[in-house]
Design a protein around this motif. Sequence first.
Motif: not given
Lengths: 474, 20
Positions: B13-15, B17-20
């Motif tokens: 999930w973390a890998a 994930s998007k910025e923002g």
Amino acid sequence: MFEVSSTFYYVLIGYFVTVLGIGYWAGKGNKSSEDHLVAGRSIGSVVGGAALAATQMSAGTFVGTMGVHWMTGASFAWFWPGLWAGWVVSALWIAPKFQKFKALTVADYVEKRYNSKLAKALAAVLILIAYTVFLIGQYVAGGILLQTVFGIPNTWGSIITICITMVYTLKGGMKASTYSDFVQGLIMAGCFFAAIPVLVMQAGGFEHIGTFITELDPRLTGWYYSAKDILGFALVFGISMAVMPYELARMYTMKSQRTVRLAIGFSFVFQAIVGLSVALGGMTMRSLFPALATGDSASSVMSITVLPPLVGALMVIAILSAIMSTVSGIMIVSSAAISHDLYGMIKPNATDEEKMRLNRICSVVVGIIPLIFALRPFDMVQFIVMLQSALVASFFFPIVAFGLNWRGATTSGAMASMLTGALTVPIWITLGKPFGLHEVFPGVLLSSIALYVVSRMTKPVPAECLEPFFGKSN
Amino acid sequence: LYAVIFIGGYLLWAANSKEG
């Protein structure tokens, strides 16, 4: 006092030289407060994750937790999933938002979000008090460890631990602290990789350990504690860990929000290796030494009498690492509370150089004051050390977790919340913990209610102050 | 005498994930 082989001393000296070398290397590039306090925001996810884990794991993880496993068997290890759930809450709603908002200290966040210097000062003072007492406990643990293993008098053990930590923290700042934490995390995980197979073989293999302790007390391999009790307590502990200022300050050191989320994931890997090993170590020690006077001595007996000298030495270094990494993280946060937060308010036009110089002086002071108490313990210390974790959780959780996610939290609400949290915890303990509830529950609950109720009654924070956190409102 | 599945899932999930 045991016979200690020369291997122990070589390993110990090698370790000290390594962390001092890191301090020197990291200090070469440090010029500004941004370098010193947040490592120039350059830390990647693996190093950052190891640092989060190493800072979280203190002397208690090895000595106290292994003692609990020795006493109660496997079920206490389900504490870790509860803790991780707390970190997931942080990864979803707290930590990445902190990284995005590029401040230097947690008190900076309070000032910006609540548009108030008074709230910032209150946060800085509370951080300072809570961590000074936390350090006392860490110093005492470091002193006892060196005394048990090397027979160095307690005082000198504490002084050596602190001086080395202080030197690399002063010289290299947050970058040195983070990279030392990384090395310390590797030592902790690595020593268990080496120690566990040796330990299990010495005890006659998994089969024998399990059969033996099950016969001793069937609860040791079953649910000594119920899953519900343990996960509930751990979740609260995990959420409080996720808003600890020394962990939040590490979020500022990372490159991006994705780095923060990944770092939390890598910290789980380190935690799982150490946590499962400590559990297995405690159970194995129970099968080898079913009649120790207290579980707390399981870890030192294991290092000295069960493991071969090199592995035993690594284990002792790992415990020392756990203490030093926690101390160095706190040293930076506490001294920044004085030099950056409080001094910056008293003298707004202070130059960065001035603050840096003051920061180094403060690091020495906040490092030494707890030592005085650690060497001459009086009755109150134990009491304060016990309540500091609940205290920090109670006054920080609402203003951080709700402040980042609810634009309605106001300045007066934040002040009321911090004061309510800081007062509830000692009062709850003085009342003798009604209903047998741990003080962190009423502390976090009442400070959250105070934040909500007072925020609804008072004037909101100006929209331009909320913009960095929530974007434009229209 | 969970961690593997949970940590594996979290890292995936973390890998992603998007910025923002």
